[in-house]
Structure formats: structure tokens, C-alpha cells
Scaffold this active site. Structure first.
Site, PDB file in Angstrom:
ATOM      1  CB  CYS A   1      -0.914  -0.021   1.230  1.00 22.37           C
ATOM      2  SG  CYS A   1      -1.912   1.466   1.384  1.00 22.37           S
TER       3      CYS A   1
ATOM      4  CB  CYS B   1      -0.632   2.491   4.003  1.00 20.78           C
ATOM      5  SG  CYS B   1      -2.139   1.885   3.281  1.00 20.78           S
ATOM      6  CG  ASP B   2       3.153   1.086   4.386  1.00 23.19           C
ATOM      7  OD1 ASP B   2       2.667   1.495   5.447  1.00 23.19           O
ATOM      8  OD2 ASP B   2       2.956  -0.063   3.956  1.00 23.19           O
TER       9      ASP B   2
END
Ligand code: NAP
Length: 318
Positions: free
Chosen positions: A145, A148-149
Site C-alpha cells: 500500500c 499507507c507506507d
């Protein structure tokens, strides 16, 4: 017993919730995660949902949930373990048709629920590569992701593996903050839509690694490199990367329904755009069903269609 239980709260499940509430059906949404929205939550920018150009994916997920809440839709957080035709699991469509009139038991990790119809909108999840280092370094440089990261890799070098919409979107997103982004694709042509391809190939800090497959992800405590092989020349090289973003497609979250309903060899539930499956009263919507185009828009349309078909099914039972 509910008129309809909707399993999943991505765009398909939330659209179904909105339509079921508007149809005054006694309904419940079962969602596995504490946050609604599904895969759209991981999308930085949604640029193809009509009327919402450039919409942030997380915001779109929240808006869909707010809409369902405003209409009074009921949500419970629980993971579905199994759906049973209420009078026991029966083999064959003819018996199933009779049994389906009795409704379904939906067994979750918390309670068991009963419903006269079920809409499975449980979506899909990231496919894994299955190469050495992937599991050991997951969360330590290996990610599925980018939104997300990605922030952990500011001014660093990363590789994105894949050539579809998600891989290209991820690479464009990562290129905003990373020093360099390699895109490793197994062919010499991307699968992603042309507009995304053009955007990606215009970025100065993106390097395409064509015709190449990932062999293993290297590193002790964190990712230090990605070994790749060119499938045309057989040459191998190790890309010096701090992060590896795997974006090689999705697989349906359909394990809980195996043996209940007809699926294709990849595990997608066989259903047309009405959502009807091999089991009367059981419908499938969104990424989990067989379909040509998996988009937020088509998932939402599926949710609406499945509720319409469920209503017709219930009316026919009266
Ligand atoms: P995808 O379209 O199936 O693409 C997967 C990519 O990974 C392909 O380029 C494929 O290569 C590659 N791949 C698959 N297995 C591999 C392996 N073992 N090793 C190396 N490469 C591998 O999947 P996706 O990009 O995750 O997208 C999933 C679905 O969501 C698609 O239908 C997409 O259109 C949709 N989507 C929609 C939106 C939106 O509505 N805004 C946004 C993003 C995605 P090949 O090309 O050689 O097969």
C-alpha cells in the site's frame, strides 16, 4: 430474520446499504474492518469517478459511509466465517432453490445472523509474489500500500512491481516524495490505462525496468535490494532499493463461500451484472464477482443492482 445481509463495506457494500435502506428493507452490513471503504481507502487519488475528479480515496470511502449512515443503515464489525443455506447445506441448484426460500445463516466470528437474502460484497485483497524475502521483510520495507507506507520512504529509492493501474498509480504517488522509483514489469508494455502510463513515463525520477521479474528481496533488518532478472536476456541485477511495493493484482476474498456458490477457477463468484449467483437469494457485487472491469464505479453499480435483484427475489416469495 433480516430481509438482506450485506457482507462487506467497500463501494459495492456501501452502495447496496444505501439502496437497501432507501428500499425500506430490514438490513444489516457486516464489515470485517473497523473502517468502511475497502480498497478505496488505500487510493491516493480517484480520477475516474464521474463528478468527483481528483477525489482523495480515503475521503470518498468516508463519504460513502456517511451517506449510508445518514439513511440509517446498520453496521456490525464481524468477520464472516461461513454462509449456510438455512436448512443445511444442500447440493445442487434445484434443492438449493427450495432451501433458499428458508433463508441463510451467516456465521461470523462473533454471532450467527439470519437473512432471507445475502449480498456478498467482500471485495478482493492484494496478491503476493511468493518470492524469498517478501514475507520476512513485510512491514520492514515490503509494502502492498503506497498511500499507507509511502511517507516512510521520503528521499529514498524504491521499486514498484507490476504494470497495472495500481502499480502505475503507486509509482506516480511515490515519485512525489522518493528520490527514485524503479517500476519492474514482466513485459515491455504496461497494462494500466494510457492516461496513467503517460503521466508515469513523463516523470524524471522514474526508471522502467522492462521485461523483468523479481527474484528475491534482500536485506537483514530492512530491505536493502531487489534482485531482478530480465526474461529476454536472462541477465540479473540487484536494484539498490530501500522499499519494495508489490502491486501485482488482486485475489477475491471468497474463501468463506467455497462449496456454497459457483466460482471461476480464480475464485471469483460467478454472477452477471444483476448479481445473481448459482444459489437463489444469494447475490455477489463488486470485485468479488466475475466481471470485465473492476472499478469503484462498477462496484457501486453492482451494489445497486444486487439490491434490486434481492428485492425482486423477496417479492417473488410472497
Ligand atoms: P491488474 O490490473 O490485474 O494488474 C496486475 C499487474 O501485475 C499486471 O501488470 C500483471 O502483469 C502484473 N503481475 C501479475 N502477477 C504478477 C507476478 N506474479 N509477477 C509480476 N507481475 C505480475 O491489477 P491491479 O493493478 O491491482 O488492479 C486491480 C483491478 O482494480 C483492475 O481491474 C484495475 O483496473 C482496478 N483499478 C481500478 C481503479 C479505479 O477504478 N480508479 C484504480 C486502480 C485499479 P501483466 O500485465 O503482464 O499481466
Amino acid at each position: 430474520m433480516y430481509d438482506v445481509i450485506i457482507i462487506g463495506s467497500g463501494p459495492a457494500g456501501l452502495a447496496a446499504a444505501i439502496y437497501a435502506q432507501r428500499a425500506c428493507m430490514d438490513m444489516l452490513v457486516l464489515e470485517k474492518n473497523y473502517m468502511s471503504g475497502g480498497q478505496v481507502l488505500d487510493t491516493y487519488e480517484v480520477d475516474n469517478y464521474p463528478g468527483l475528479k481528483g477525489m482523495n480515496g480515503f475521503d470518498l470511502g468516508m463519504k460513502l459511509r456517511e451517506h449510508a449512515d445518514a439513511l440509517g443503515a446498520k453496521f456490525v464489525t464481524a468477520a464472516v466465517r461461513e454462509v449456510r443455506i438455512k436448512e443445511g447445506r444442500l447440493e445442487g441448484d434445484v434443492q438449493a432453490a427450495e432451501a433458499a426460500k428458508a433463508g441463510f445463516c451467516i456465521v461470523t466470528d462473533k454471532e450467527t445472523y439470519e437473512a432471507r437474502t445475502v449480498i456478498i460484497a467482500a471485495g478482493a485483497q492484494h496478491r503476493k509474489l511468493g518470492i524469498p524475502g517478501e514475507e520476512a521483510l513485510a512491514g520492514r520495507g515490503v509494502s502492498y500500500c503506497a498511500t499507507c507506507d509511502g511517507a516512510f520512504f521520503r528521499d529514498k529509492t524504491v521499486a514498484v512491481i507490476g504494470g497495472g493501474d495500481v502499480a502505475v498509480e503507486d509509482a506516480i504517488f511515490l515519485a512525489r516524495g522518493c528520490r527514485k522509483v524503479y517500476v519492474v514489469h514482466r513485459r515491455d508494455e504496461l497494462r494500466a490505462v494510457k492516461s496513467l502510463q503517460e503521466k508515469l513515463l513523463s516523470l524524471p525520477n522514474v526508471e522502467m525496468v522492462w521485461d523483468s521479474v523479481a527474484l528475491d528481496i534482500r536485506g537483514e533488518q530492512a530491505v536493502e535490494g531487489l534482485a531482478v532478472k530480465n526474461v529476454k536476456t536472462q541477465e540479473t541485477q540487484v536494484l539498490p532499493v530501500d522499499g519494495v511495493f508489490v502491486a501485482v493484482g488482486i485475489q477475491p476474498n471468497s474463501q468463506a463461500y467455497q462449496g456454497l456458490v459457483k466460482m471461476d477457477p480464480a475464485g471469483y463468484i460467478c454472477a452477471d451484472e444483476t448479481g445473481r449467483t448459482s444459489v437463489p437469494g444469494l447475490f455477489a457485487a463488486g470485485d468479488i464477482r466475475t466481471k470485465a472491469l473492476r472499478q469503484i464505479l462498477t462496484a457501486a453499480a453492482d451494489g445497486a443492482n444486487a439490491v434490486f435483484a434481492a428485492e425482486q427475489f423477496l417479492n417473488a416469495q410472497k
